[in-house]
Design a protein around this motif. Structure first.
Motif, PDB file in Angstrom:
ATOM      1  N   ASP A   1      43.996  29.352  42.049  1.00 40.10           N
ATOM      2  CA  ASP A   1      43.607  30.576  42.762  1.00 40.10           C
ATOM      3  C   ASP A   1      43.607  31.781  41.819  1.00 40.10           C
ATOM      4  N   ASP A   2      44.620  31.834  40.947  1.00 45.09           N
ATOM      5  CA  ASP A   2      44.714  32.939  39.997  1.00 45.09           C
ATOM      6  C   ASP A   2      43.545  32.900  39.019  1.00 45.09           C
ATOM      7  N   VAL A   3      43.279  31.704  38.488  1.00 44.12           N
ATOM      8  CA  VAL A   3      42.192  31.564  37.514  1.00 44.12           C
ATOM      9  C   VAL A   3      40.852  31.919  38.169  1.00 44.12           C
ATOM     10  N   ASP A   4      40.639  31.450  39.395  1.00 46.90           N
ATOM     11  CA  ASP A   4      39.376  31.742  40.098  1.00 46.90           C
ATOM     12  C   ASP A   4      39.192  33.243  40.305  1.00 46.90           C
ATOM     13  N   GLU A   5      40.255  33.897  40.762  1.00 47.31           N
ATOM     14  CA  GLU A   5      40.173  35.336  41.037  1.00 47.31           C
ATOM     15  C   GLU A   5      39.761  36.100  39.773  1.00 47.31           C
ATOM     16  N   LEU A   6      40.433  35.735  38.671  1.00 46.29           N
ATOM     17  CA  LEU A   6      40.168  36.416  37.411  1.00 46.29           C
ATOM     18  C   LEU A   6      38.782  36.070  36.871  1.00 46.29           C
ATOM     19  N   ALA A   7      38.416  34.793  36.973  1.00 44.97           N
ATOM     20  CA  ALA A   7      37.112  34.348  36.472  1.00 44.97           C
ATOM     21  C   ALA A   7      35.990  35.080  37.220  1.00 44.97           C
ATOM     22  N   ARG A   8      36.152  35.245  38.546  1.00 49.30           N
ATOM     23  CA  ARG A   8      35.123  35.955  39.324  1.00 49.30           C
ATOM     24  C   ARG A   8      34.968  37.391  38.836  1.00 49.30           C
ATOM     25  N   LEU A   9      36.105  38.058  38.585  1.00 50.26           N
ATOM     26  CA  LEU A   9      36.054  39.449  38.110  1.00 50.26           C
ATOM     27  C   LEU A   9      35.366  39.537  36.753  1.00 50.26           C
ATOM     28  N   ILE A  10      35.743  38.629  35.840  1.00 52.65           N
ATOM     29  CA  ILE A  10      35.153  38.652  34.498  1.00 52.65           C
ATOM     30  C   ILE A  10      33.647  38.405  34.596  1.00 52.65           C
ATOM     31  N   ASP A  11      33.276  37.412  35.391  1.00 53.26           N
ATOM     32  CA  ASP A  11      31.875  37.036  35.546  1.00 53.26           C
ATOM     33  C   ASP A  11      31.052  38.179  36.130  1.00 53.26           C
ATOM     34  N   ALA A  12      31.677  38.950  37.043  1.00 51.23           N
ATOM     35  CA  ALA A  12      30.962  40.057  37.699  1.00 51.23           C
ATOM     36  C   ALA A  12      30.980  41.324  36.845  1.00 51.23           C
ATOM     37  N   GLY A  13      31.572  41.240  35.662  1.00 52.96           N
ATOM     38  CA  GLY A  13      31.644  42.416  34.792  1.00 52.96           C
ATOM     39  C   GLY A  13      32.493  43.531  35.375  1.00 52.96           C
ATOM     40  N   ALA A  14      33.600  43.166  36.017  1.00 53.41           N
ATOM     41  CA  ALA A  14      34.474  44.161  36.658  1.00 53.41           C
ATOM     42  C   ALA A  14      35.044  45.140  35.641  1.00 53.41           C
ATOM     43  N   HIS A  15      35.458  46.289  36.134  1.00 55.70           N
ATOM     44  CA  HIS A  15      36.056  47.323  35.284  1.00 55.70           C
ATOM     45  C   HIS A  15      37.360  46.793  34.664  1.00 55.70           C
ATOM     46  N   PRO A  16      37.606  47.080  33.378  1.00 56.74           N
ATOM     47  CA  PRO A  16      38.815  46.578  32.713  1.00 56.74           C
ATOM     48  C   PRO A  16      40.102  46.875  33.499  1.00 56.74           C
ATOM     49  N   ASN A  17      40.170  48.023  34.161  1.00 56.22           N
ATOM     50  CA  ASN A  17      41.385  48.358  34.915  1.00 56.22           C
ATOM     51  C   ASN A  17      41.620  47.392  36.073  1.00 56.22           C
ATOM     52  N   GLU A  18      40.509  46.970  36.681  1.00 52.40           N
ATOM     53  CA  GLU A  18      40.613  46.042  37.801  1.00 52.40           C
ATOM     54  C   GLU A  18      41.130  44.686  37.297  1.00 52.40           C
ATOM     55  N   ILE A  19      40.608  44.268  36.150  1.00 54.59           N
ATOM     56  CA  ILE A  19      41.047  43.003  35.541  1.00 54.59           C
ATOM     57  C   ILE A  19      42.521  43.107  35.159  1.00 54.59           C
ATOM     58  N   LYS A  20      42.872  44.242  34.561  1.00 55.53           N
ATOM     59  CA  LYS A  20      44.249  44.444  34.100  1.00 55.53           C
ATOM     60  C   LYS A  20      45.237  44.361  35.272  1.00 55.53           C
ATOM     61  N   HIS A  21      44.826  44.921  36.391  1.00 56.45           N
ATOM     62  CA  HIS A  21      45.667  44.912  37.583  1.00 56.45           C
ATOM     63  C   HIS A  21      46.002  43.475  38.006  1.00 56.45           C
ATOM     64  N   VAL A  22      44.975  42.626  38.032  1.00 54.38           N
ATOM     65  CA  VAL A  22      45.167  41.223  38.425  1.00 54.38           C
ATOM     66  C   VAL A  22      45.989  40.483  37.374  1.00 54.38           C
ATOM     67  N   VAL A  23      45.698  40.763  36.096  1.00 51.37           N
ATOM     68  CA  VAL A  23      46.439  40.120  34.999  1.00 51.37           C
ATOM     69  C   VAL A  23      47.929  40.436  35.124  1.00 51.37           C
ATOM     70  N   THR A  24      48.249  41.703  35.398  1.00 55.30           N
ATOM     71  CA  THR A  24      49.649  42.121  35.521  1.00 55.30           C
ATOM     72  C   THR A  24      50.335  41.383  36.662  1.00 55.30           C
ATOM     73  N   LYS A  25      49.600  41.247  37.768  1.00 50.58           N
ATOM     74  CA  LYS A  25      50.146  40.539  38.936  1.00 50.58           C
ATOM     75  C   LYS A  25      50.440  39.072  38.594  1.00 50.58           C
ATOM     76  N   ILE A  26      49.497  38.417  37.914  1.00 49.03           N
ATOM     77  CA  ILE A  26      49.687  36.998  37.576  1.00 49.03           C
ATOM     78  C   ILE A  26      50.857  36.839  36.607  1.00 49.03           C
ATOM     79  N   ARG A  27      50.926  37.722  35.595  1.00 50.43           N
ATOM     80  CA  ARG A  27      52.030  37.620  34.621  1.00 50.43           C
ATOM     81  C   ARG A  27      53.377  37.746  35.315  1.00 50.43           C
ATOM     82  N   ALA A  28      53.462  38.669  36.279  1.00 50.85           N
ATOM     83  CA  ALA A  28      54.740  38.883  36.975  1.00 50.85           C
ATOM     84  C   ALA A  28      55.154  37.641  37.755  1.00 50.85           C
ATOM     85  N   SER A  29      54.174  36.810  38.149  1.00 48.72           N
ATOM     86  CA  SER A  29      54.484  35.605  38.923  1.00 48.72           C
ATOM     87  C   SER A  29      54.920  34.444  38.029  1.00 48.72           C
ATOM     88  N   LEU A  30      54.896  34.652  36.700  1.00 50.65           N
ATOM     89  CA  LEU A  30      55.188  33.553  35.771  1.00 50.65           C
ATOM     90  C   LEU A  30      56.601  33.647  35.182  1.00 50.65           C
TER      91      LEU A  30
END
Ligand SMILES: *Cc1c(COP(=O)(O)O)cnc(C)c1O
Ligand code: SF4
Length: 429
Positions: free
Chosen positions: A79-108
């Motif tokens: 689920d984490d990989v899919d969420e991030l992959a969709r954002l990257i694929d859609a060319g999302a703003h770096p801040n949006e990607i960073k937000h998700v990355v931070t959330k995933i890291r905190a879960s690890l």
């Protein structure tokens, strides 16, 4: 044909080159996007030596060395990989990607084992940053300039440091505080310089950490934890400061102390290149002893033959097998974990078929909040299957080398999955 005969030059690969590597391994476009997503969360670094000399590209992506350094598309929860992959694929703003990355890291579970709060010693000024003192005899030192590696292992338990989270950092200017701390603690006999990889530092910087320790009488040994014998053996052979590094190593023996190079080898393939044999011989000629250690990792070295071959080759080369670790409870642990019962079998099967002189290795060992916890076996007591365990090293020395028991669980992969057995000694009270 012109051939460049100069010494090998270290070249780190960029994130853009990561895509070329996974293409070369034959991954689909969808898998490559997943790898990109994973590489946003976990650190990636690889160099020309690992790519050209160690990875068997005919076997990638199943090759163990490829898996050791290249992020895997399924390493993190889908689920984490899919969420991030969709954002990257859609060319999302770096801040949006960073937000998700931070959330995933905190879960690890980025800070396992109470390392940040429990192990930092203080002097009369304040805490000494970059020093950990967990076991009475040994002080751990994290030099500021040594907090990276020549390549990153996909299973790395220090991954938060490499993605910019909390540097545990020790500066050369503070070596005198460390020496003061050691002198106030007469039980300290060993300093372990670790990282990252201290051998990423130049010999001049390394000397600023080592030389002040040579005059501390109570110190018996200095250890350097390193993966450079596997990832960049040129460090001791043809790098510009290879020879001054060896002179520095000699100065440790000359000061009447033992220098131990704690070499991290994950797979016997890492021992094959000629440069490794040359580096090993040059280090040994300084009087240093190379001891070896690695974690047991699913899909990389979860096979007794891999370990027995590795220990025997190391032994033949004059190195001393020291630890087999259990993958720690952080980062992609769920992906790489080997259940304790299986880890015990792999260790025992490998241990059984090496000669006694090679049975210097201990494990499988978990580095936990209480200490280094080894699995000694599985037995049946009063009709109940139980694990037998002991602490090789403990925060509370009274617990060292006492047997205790835990309920058998074939899926248990970490100390937190273990439970006491009624009527038998248990670790925690
Ligand atoms: C492993 C470790 C040591 C060294 O333990 P030894 O049994 O002496 O090899 C020291 N400090 C910490 C925090 C460790 O994890
Ligand atoms: S060598 Fe050690 S610190 Fe460096 S990436 Fe590998 S596991 Fe992490």
């Amino acid at each position: 044909m012109s051939v460049n005969h100069g010494p090998p030059r270290f070249t780190a690969f960029s994130l853009r080159q990561l895509d070329e590597l996974v293409r070369r391994a034959g991954l689909s476009a969808q898998e490559r996007l997943a790898v990109r997503a994973v590489a946003e969360v976990l650190p990636f670094r690889v160099n020309n030596y690992v790519v050209d000399e160690l990875i068997d590209w005919n076997r990638a992506p199943d090759d163990p060395i490829y898996r050791l350094v290249v992020p895997q598309p399924d390493m993190l929860p889908p689920d984490d990989v899919d969420e991030l992959a969709r954002l990257i694929d859609a060319g999302a703003h770096p801040n949006e990607i960073k937000h998700v990355v931070t959330k995933i890291r905190a879960s690890l579970n980025p800070h396992p084992g109470g390392q940040l709060e429990l192990n930092v010693p203080s002097d009369d000024v304040d805490e000494i940053p970059g020093v950990q003192h967990k076991y009475p005899e040994t002080v751990l030192l994290f030099p500021r300039q040594g907090q990276t590696c020549h390549a990153f292992c996909t299973y790395c338990f220090r991954w938060p440091q490499f993605v910019g989270d909390v540097g545990i950092k020790f500066a050369t200017g503070e070596v005198s505080r460390l020496v003061g701390h050691i002198r106030r603690n007469p039980h300290v006999t060993s300093v372990l310089i670790t990282g990252g990889d201290p051998m990423i530092m130049s010999s001049a910087v390394l000397a600023r950490y080592i030389e002040p320790l040579l005059g501390v009488e109570q110190l018996e040994s200095i250890r350097i934890g390193t993966k450079a014998l596997a990832y960049w053996p040129h460090r001791w052979v043809s790098d510009p400061d290879a020879d001054t590094t060896l002179r520095l190593f000699e100065s440790v023996a000359a000061a009447g102390k033992h220098l131990a190079i704690m070499g991290h080898f994950s797979h016997p393939r890492e021992l094959e290149p000629k440069t490794v044999a040359t580096a090993v011989r040059r280090i040994q000629a300084t009087g240093a002893v190379i001891r070896t250690q690695a974690p047991l990792i699913r899909t990389i070295n979860d096979d007794p033959l891999v370990w027995s071959r590795m220990w025997r080759t190391q032994h033949t080369m004059g190195m001393v097998p020291y630890y087999m670790f259990v993958e720690r409870d952080t980062g992609p642990q769920a992906y790489f974990e080997v259940p304790l019962a299986r880890a015990y079998e792999i260790f025992s099967d490998a241990y059984r078929c090496v000669s006694g002189i090679c049975r210097t290795v201990r494990g499988p060992s978990m580095s936990t909040t209480v200490g280094k916890l080894a699995i000694d076996g599985v037995v049946e007591i009063n009709g109940q299957r139980v694990f037998v365990l002991h602490l090789i090293q403990a925060r509370d020395p009274a617990l060292v080398n006492r047997p205790f028991f835990a309920r058998y669980d074939e899926h248990a992969a970490w100390v937190t999955h273990l439970a006491p057995v009624h009527g038998l000694p248990w670790l925690l009270g």
